[in-house]
Design an enzyme around this catalytic site. Structure first.
Site, PDB file in Angstrom:
ATOM      1  N   GLU A  29     -69.807   8.402  53.777  1.00 50.99           N
ATOM      2  CA  GLU A  29     -68.493   8.337  54.742  1.00 50.99           C
ATOM      3  C   GLU A  29     -69.203   7.699  55.921  1.00 50.99           C
ATOM      4  O   GLU A  29     -68.741   6.971  56.512  1.00 50.99           O
ATOM      5  CB  GLU A  29     -67.616   9.299  54.791  1.00 50.99           C
ATOM      6  CG  GLU A  29     -66.954   9.716  53.562  1.00 50.99           C
ATOM      7  CD  GLU A  29     -66.208  10.813  53.759  1.00 50.99           C
ATOM      8  OE1 GLU A  29     -64.870  10.481  53.793  1.00 50.99           O
ATOM      9  OE2 GLU A  29     -66.648  11.813  53.844  1.00 50.99           O
ATOM     10  N   TYR A  59     -47.297  -1.058  74.461  1.00 45.94           N
ATOM     11  CA  TYR A  59     -47.892  -0.420  73.109  1.00 45.94           C
ATOM     12  C   TYR A  59     -49.165  -1.389  72.761  1.00 45.94           C
ATOM     13  O   TYR A  59     -49.868  -0.858  71.968  1.00 45.94           O
ATOM     14  CB  TYR A  59     -46.970  -0.736  72.014  1.00 45.94           C
ATOM     15  CG  TYR A  59     -45.999  -2.102  72.024  1.00 45.94           C
ATOM     16  CD1 TYR A  59     -46.523  -3.294  71.425  1.00 45.94           C
ATOM     17  CD2 TYR A  59     -44.745  -2.264  72.391  1.00 45.94           C
ATOM     18  CE1 TYR A  59     -45.868  -4.364  71.362  1.00 45.94           C
ATOM     19  CE2 TYR A  59     -43.985  -3.198  72.435  1.00 45.94           C
ATOM     20  CZ  TYR A  59     -44.667  -4.198  71.703  1.00 45.94           C
ATOM     21  OH  TYR A  59     -44.162  -5.616  71.694  1.00 45.94           O
ATOM     22  N   GLU A  79     -58.136  15.137  61.019  1.00 42.91           N
ATOM     23  CA  GLU A  79     -57.316  16.321  61.800  1.00 42.91           C
ATOM     24  C   GLU A  79     -57.839  16.040  63.387  1.00 42.91           C
ATOM     25  O   GLU A  79     -57.021  16.013  64.204  1.00 42.91           O
ATOM     26  CB  GLU A  79     -57.361  17.682  61.727  1.00 42.91           C
ATOM     27  CG  GLU A  79     -56.613  17.983  60.161  1.00 42.91           C
ATOM     28  CD  GLU A  79     -57.554  18.025  59.006  1.00 42.91           C
ATOM     29  OE1 GLU A  79     -58.616  16.997  59.008  1.00 42.91           O
ATOM     30  OE2 GLU A  79     -57.271  18.830  58.003  1.00 42.91           O
ATOM     31  N   LYS A 104     -55.970   8.230  55.467  1.00 42.52           N
ATOM     32  CA  LYS A 104     -57.310   7.890  54.774  1.00 42.52           C
ATOM     33  C   LYS A 104     -57.350   7.356  53.218  1.00 42.52           C
ATOM     34  O   LYS A 104     -57.690   8.176  52.424  1.00 42.52           O
ATOM     35  CB  LYS A 104     -58.219   9.163  54.884  1.00 42.52           C
ATOM     36  CG  LYS A 104     -59.774   8.841  54.605  1.00 42.52           C
ATOM     37  CD  LYS A 104     -60.699  10.152  55.073  1.00 42.52           C
ATOM     38  CE  LYS A 104     -61.983  10.071  54.608  1.00 42.52           C
ATOM     39  NZ  LYS A 104     -62.968  11.324  55.291  1.00 42.52           N
TER      40      LYS A 104
END
Length: 126
Positions: A29, A59, A79, A104
């Site tokens: 990863e 934004y 997290e 994910k």
């Protein structure tokens, strides 16, 4: 703005912000990277009269912050990524509360799945 003591809850939502990041606990990863998709909902009191960008949250700036976190320093956990995004969103002075979902979709699971996500909500008033 409030009407008869009831606070207005206005929202700006950005959905599906996607960038490649290198977050995860496994070496592949960190080496290969993968797409992360982020949804952000900002809660704030919106000025719907002035029509001035200075009286809201840009934004485009929020999207740039999200992308910077996704493509930035690798983290083990989504997290942590969600928390960093929330902190940056709360840094935009008018934002009272933010909800962030980090998806994910290519998480390293052996089971068939369509998505893994973490959703957090943070407030500047806690």
């Amino acid at each position: 703005m409030e009407a008869k003591g009831v606070p207005t809850i206005d929202r700006i939502t950005l959905s599906g912000l996607t960038a490649t990041g290198f977050h995860g606990v496994f070496p592949q990863e960190r080496r290969e990277g993968q797409p992360f998709v982020v949804d952000v909902t900002l809660e704030l009191d919106l000025d719907t009269v002035s029509d001035e960008l200075a009286n809201t949250v840009n934004y485009a700036d929020v999207a740039a912050d999200v992308e910077a976190v996704i493509t930035g320093e690798p983290r083990d956990l989504i997290e942590t990524v969600a928390g960093e995004i929330a902190d940056r969103c709360l840094g935009h002075g008018r934002v009272d509360r933010v909800t962030v979902t980090v998806h994910k979709p290519r998480a390293p699971l052996t089971q068939t799945f369509s998505d893994v996500s973490v959703t957090i909500s943070r407030s500047r008033h806690v």
